[in-house]
Design an enzyme around this catalytic site. Structure first.
Site, PDB file in Angstrom:
ATOM      1  N   LEU A  34       0.730  -1.266   0.100  1.00 31.92           N
ATOM      2  CA  LEU A  34      -0.061   0.066   0.128  1.00 31.92           C
ATOM      3  C   LEU A  34       0.881   1.414   0.010  1.00 31.92           C
ATOM      4  CD1 LEU A  34      -1.719   0.670   3.593  1.00 31.92           C
ATOM      5  CD2 LEU A  34       0.349  -1.042   3.260  1.00 31.92           C
ATOM      6  N   CYS A  35       0.131   2.167  -0.378  1.00 37.62           N
ATOM      7  CA  CYS A  35       0.856   3.758  -0.478  1.00 37.62           C
ATOM      8  C   CYS A  35       1.972   3.887  -1.362  1.00 37.62           C
ATOM      9  CB  CYS A  35       1.049   4.312   1.263  1.00 37.62           C
ATOM     10  SG  CYS A  35       1.288   5.829   1.228  1.00 37.62           S
ATOM     11  N   HIS A  36       3.216   3.981  -0.679  1.00 33.74           N
ATOM     12  CA  HIS A  36       4.398   3.931  -1.477  1.00 33.74           C
ATOM     13  C   HIS A  36       5.008   2.462  -1.680  1.00 33.74           C
ATOM     14  CE1 HIS A  36       4.055   8.156  -0.319  1.00 33.74           C
ATOM     15  NE2 HIS A  36       4.736   8.509  -1.582  1.00 33.74           N
TER      16      HIS A  36
ATOM     17  N   PHE B  45       0.057   5.811  -3.650  1.00 34.60           N
ATOM     18  CA  PHE B  45       0.026   7.168  -3.323  1.00 34.60           C
ATOM     19  C   PHE B  45       0.324   7.939  -4.562  1.00 34.60           C
ATOM     20  CE2 PHE B  45       1.345  11.083  -1.043  1.00 34.60           C
ATOM     21  CZ  PHE B  45       0.201  11.099  -0.025  1.00 34.60           C
TER      22      PHE B  45
ATOM     23  N   GLY C  87      -3.422  -1.068  -1.551  1.00 37.19           N
ATOM     24  CA  GLY C  87      -4.221   0.070  -0.963  1.00 37.19           C
ATOM     25  C   GLY C  87      -3.421   1.411  -1.139  1.00 37.19           C
TER      26      GLY C  87
END
Length: 282
Positions: free
Chosen positions: A181-183, A208, A259
């Site tokens: 998720l994210c980075h 992200f 995510g």
């Protein structure tokens, strides 16, 4: 620094080691002392003995375009909140880093009043302090899944890790659930190390966004512009990033479960845990 930081609330704050924490404004509005963890009732749980391989960063220093160094690492909520759901679904963990050095967390984002996170953290702390070295993991035969937590630290040395690339290629070939998720999706770039073919061309993912990363220096989340762009690098390799902003969204495409941000950590755990259980159902 106490008075200075409040005189410059939108400026990233230089700390003793010369790196930069996010601004007081960011810490006030962008971090939380508790997570959004809500335990789920898993009617079917994993009963096997294979742990989830949690691949973390051991390098929390990100040099920005202006040469200032961001004090980063794995975001603790992005790490521990999905892990809480994996644990609730019956899974245990094994933790690894590139060098075998200790896991680096973005402690400025730690949810200090979340007893669920603190308890889980304590239970895996010894593994975080002395994780396995990725090169020492010969195969994924003994693992239930791969989980790569986010935080800007996931962009520092994981995307260039030959050994992580080897393991991700194996996971891809086996269809082994791969959660990030994210980075964290930046670490998928490791599959093109040593001029190998990128494993996730044609996949859909969330992450992200570069747009948001580009705005964060204006209010001091980051001390400068990013050294390279996560979303752009993934899209260049053929991944379709399907989110335009960060809403807590998740996405599932074959074995890849993603995510978009810290706000997706709860949703990601809820979505991914039963998928992992089903994958290993007899």
């Amino acid at each position: 620094m106490g008075l200075s930081k409040w005189l410059h609330p939108l400026t990233a704050q230089k700390i003793e080691d010369g790196t930069y924490d996010p601004s007081p404004f960011t810490l006030a509005l962008g971090t939380s002392t508790k997570t959004s963890y809500i335990a789920q009732n898993y009617e079917t749980k994993y009963t096997g003995k294979k742990p989830i391989l949690v691949v973390c960063t051991d390098d929390g220093r990100m040099k920005m375009k202006n040469d200032k160094v961001f004090n980063t690492g794995n975001h603790p909520i992005e790490m521990f909140l999905p892990m809480l759901h994996f644990r609730d679904a019956g899974f245990t963990f094994d933790i690894a880093t590139v060098s075998g050095g200790h896991v680096v967390l973005e402690m400025w984002a730690y949810p200090t009043k979340d007893e669920h996170v603190k308890s889980l953290h304590e239970s895996v702390q010894s593994m975080m302090e002395k994780p396995k070295k990725l090169a020492d993991i010969e195969s994924l035969d003994g693992y239930a899944a791969i989980f790569i937590p986010g935080g800007h630290g996931a962009m520092v040395n994981l995307p260039e890790s030959v050994e992580l690339g080897r393991l991700l290629h194996e996971a891809h070939d086996k269809g082994l659930p791969t959660v990030t998720l994210c980075h964290g999706p930046a670490a998928l770039l490791a599959t093109k190390a040593e001029e190998k073919e990128f494993a996730y061309g044609g996949y859909k993912s969330v992450c992200f966004t570069d747009k948001t990363d580009g705005t964060t220096p204006s209010f001091g989340y980051l001390p400068g512009q990013m050294p390279w762009k996560c979303q752009e690098a993934l899209e260049t390799q053929g991944i379709e990033i399907v989110n335009k902003s960060e809403t807590g969204a998740t996405n599932v495409d074959r074995e890849l479960i993603t995510g978009d941000s810290p706000n997706a950590a709860q949703n990601l755990g809820v979505v991914a845990a039963p998928i992992l259980v089903e994958f290993h159902a007899e």
